[in-house]
Structure formats: C-alpha cells, structure tokens
Enzyme design. Sequence first.
Site, PDB file in Angstrom:
ATOM      1  N   ARG A  20       0.832  -1.216   0.000  1.00  0.00           N
ATOM      2  CA  ARG A  20       0.000   0.000   0.000  1.00  0.00           C
ATOM      3  C   ARG A  20       0.867   1.266   0.000  1.00  0.00           C
ATOM      4  NH1 ARG A  20      -5.690  -0.758   1.856  1.00  0.00           N
ATOM      5  NH2 ARG A  20      -6.004  -2.964   1.524  1.00  0.00           N
ATOM      6  N   LYS A  70      13.736  -7.079   5.178  1.00  0.00           N
ATOM      7  CA  LYS A  70      13.886  -6.177   6.321  1.00  0.00           C
ATOM      8  C   LYS A  70      15.121  -6.482   7.190  1.00  0.00           C
ATOM      9  CE  LYS A  70       9.918  -4.509   8.034  1.00  0.00           C
ATOM     10  NZ  LYS A  70       8.542  -4.399   8.574  1.00  0.00           N
ATOM     11  N   ASP A  82      19.120   3.194  16.780  1.00  0.00           N
ATOM     12  CA  ASP A  82      19.029   2.275  17.921  1.00  0.00           C
ATOM     13  C   ASP A  82      17.781   1.407  17.806  1.00  0.00           C
ATOM     14  OD1 ASP A  82      21.323   3.358  18.924  1.00  0.00           O
ATOM     15  OD2 ASP A  82      20.318   4.633  20.406  1.00  0.00           O
ATOM     16  N   ASP A 107       8.352   1.153  12.498  1.00  0.00           N
ATOM     17  CA  ASP A 107       7.130   0.450  12.912  1.00  0.00           C
ATOM     18  C   ASP A 107       6.782   0.719  14.384  1.00  0.00           C
ATOM     19  OD1 ASP A 107       6.537  -0.689  10.449  1.00  0.00           O
ATOM     20  OD2 ASP A 107       7.711  -2.500  10.834  1.00  0.00           O
ATOM     21  N   GLY A 133       1.546 -12.888  20.196  1.00  0.00           N
ATOM     22  CA  GLY A 133       2.362 -13.090  18.998  1.00  0.00           C
ATOM     23  C   GLY A 133       3.804 -12.718  19.251  1.00  0.00           C
ATOM     24  N   ARG A 158       1.842 -18.857  20.452  1.00  0.00           N
ATOM     25  CA  ARG A 158       1.547 -20.284  20.267  1.00  0.00           C
ATOM     26  C   ARG A 158       2.812 -21.123  20.406  1.00  0.00           C
ATOM     27  NH1 ARG A 158      -0.405 -21.973  14.373  1.00  0.00           N
ATOM     28  NH2 ARG A 158       1.592 -20.952  13.974  1.00  0.00           N
ATOM     29  N   ARG A 162       9.635 -19.073  20.509  1.00  0.00           N
ATOM     30  CA  ARG A 162       9.819 -17.742  19.890  1.00  0.00           C
ATOM     31  C   ARG A 162       9.636 -16.643  20.934  1.00  0.00           C
ATOM     32  NH1 ARG A 162       6.694 -16.703  14.425  1.00  0.00           N
ATOM     33  NH2 ARG A 162       8.509 -15.485  13.828  1.00  0.00           N
TER      34      ARG A 162
END
Length: 278
Positions: A20, A70, A82, A107, A133, A158, A162
């Site tokens: 987008r 990324k 940083d 972000d 998440g 889940r 991670r």
Amino acid sequence: MSAAPPPLAAVLGWPIGHSRSPALHGHWLRRYGIAGHYIPVALAPEDLEDGLHALARLGFRGCNVTLPHKEAALALAAEATDLAREIGSANTLTFREDGGFLADNTDAYGFVANLRQSAPQWRADAGPALVLGAGGAARAVIAGLLAERTPEIRLANRTRARAEDLRAHFGPRLSLVDWEAAPEAAAGAATIVNTTSLGMEGQPPLGFGFHAAAPAALATDIVYRPLDTAFLIDARRRGLTTVDGLGMLLHQAVPGFERWFGRRPEVDAELRAALLDA
Ligand code: ATR
C-alpha cells in the site's frame, strides 16, 4: 543550469504488488504539490545489495523495504538507528552522499503514534501490556511499548520458544504467558495487542475472551484487512477502547516521507479514506 531533478523514493519487496506504500506516498505527494515520485520495485532477495547500490547511483533519496528484505537491509546498512538494531530489522532506508545508507525501523513509532492519535487518553505507562504473537511485528510493538515506559509486558505466543527468544532479547520487563492462559493474563493490563496474523483475510479469526480485561483497557490489532476484526469487536463488547491497525501503517510512513521529500505529512481521515479506496 538545469533545475534540480524531482526527488525519488521506492519500496522494495518480493513480491511487491500488495504494498500500500505507493498509494500512501502518492497521496501525500499530490496533496502537498511535490513533484516527486515513489515507485514499487519487485526485487529478489539475492539482488538486494545490487539493487540498493543502483538506487543510490540513480539519485534516489531512499526507500522502504518490506518482506523479505527487512533483516538483510539492516545487515547491509552503513549506519542504523538504535530502534532498528533493537527490533532487528529495517523498513526505512535513507541514502547518504557516500552511497551508503542509514537504516531505520519506523514500525515502533507508527504503532505508538497511531494509539496516541486514535486514543488520546491512552498512556503506555498506565499499566502492563499483554502482547499476543512473537513475530517481526511483535518485536516492533514491544520496542515501542518499552520506549514509552510500559512497566511490564506479558507475552503469549503459540510457539513458546519464539516468545523465549524475545524475552532473552528484550530482558526482564517481559514475562511469558502460555498461549492458552493469555485471556487470564489480560487482568490488570492497560494495553492488549494482537500482533499475530489471526483475523487477517484468509486466516481464522482470533477468538479472544476479554472476560478478565478491564473496560478501561485499550485493545489494538495490527491486522487492518479487515479493519474491524473479531478481536476488536469482542473487545468493544466488553467495553474496551479499540484502535484498528490501519493507522500504524499510515504513521510508520511519516518519517520516511519527511526525510526524502522534505515535508512532515499529516495522517488524517482523508488519507485513511484514500488508502481504503486504493
Ligand atoms: P510477522 O513478522 O508479520 O509478525 P510472523 O513472523 O510470521 O509474522 O509471525 C506471525 C505470528 O502469528 C506468530 O506469533 C505466529 O505464532 P507462531 O510463532 O506460533 O507461528 C502467530 N500465528 C500465526 N498463525 C497462528 C495460529 N493459527 N494460532 C496462533 N498463532 C498464530
């Protein structure tokens, strides 16, 4: 003497058709009457380094990078902020005179700026946050919350390994919660964030019981297609304030546009409408 060439920027991804960002930057360029261009470029991972050199040589001011570039972009950077290092990836690159580039990750800024604008009464330091998440988006959300002095982050994923990696990376202000126990961990949280892909078009919904959550809490979803997810609908039913994920996408683009095109752009209802139409 010839006039200065129009400023150029790009977004690099593989694939790139879904991005987008061209619609977003194109809207701002038209709105502010800037004779610049922002183009989508499909670039395979093995071509990233050459592609970035080529853009620099062609006089581009900078570019966004999206999946799968990324992490690699951060590794190639001459210098990095940083926040980009803390998040472990870059989305906003600005070329320097010497052909190298500064890597930033906007972000975390976009996540916080969206909440500030959409829920002005929200305070990151009002209490713990519950983050669902542990992917790339979670890293940016956690970095943003920690920078805003969130006292404690409860992290549920889940795949627990991670989440453990993120705990090792971000340190003791993170505590781990079993995925199944996440609804109970909403008790006392001021901020509840879905960073998983559940609820996105084509994915199963995220069924989350908000029974333990305080109505004074804020719930936000990084999913923005659809805008109103089952997660947000359930949160509203319980009386929580909700903020959808489109604003994070819009706000994360602000620092790049300002660096490349020389004007700090506004995020408002007109921009939202333009993006929803695109
Ligand atoms: P991104 O970089 O966009 O955050 P990602 O790294 O693929 O994307 O992470 C997606 C997140 O959604 C992960 O937290 C993932 O959980 P796992 O680490 O267990 O894979 C979560 N997710 C995706 N599908 C899920 C599902 N069906 N149930 C629970 N979590 C899910």
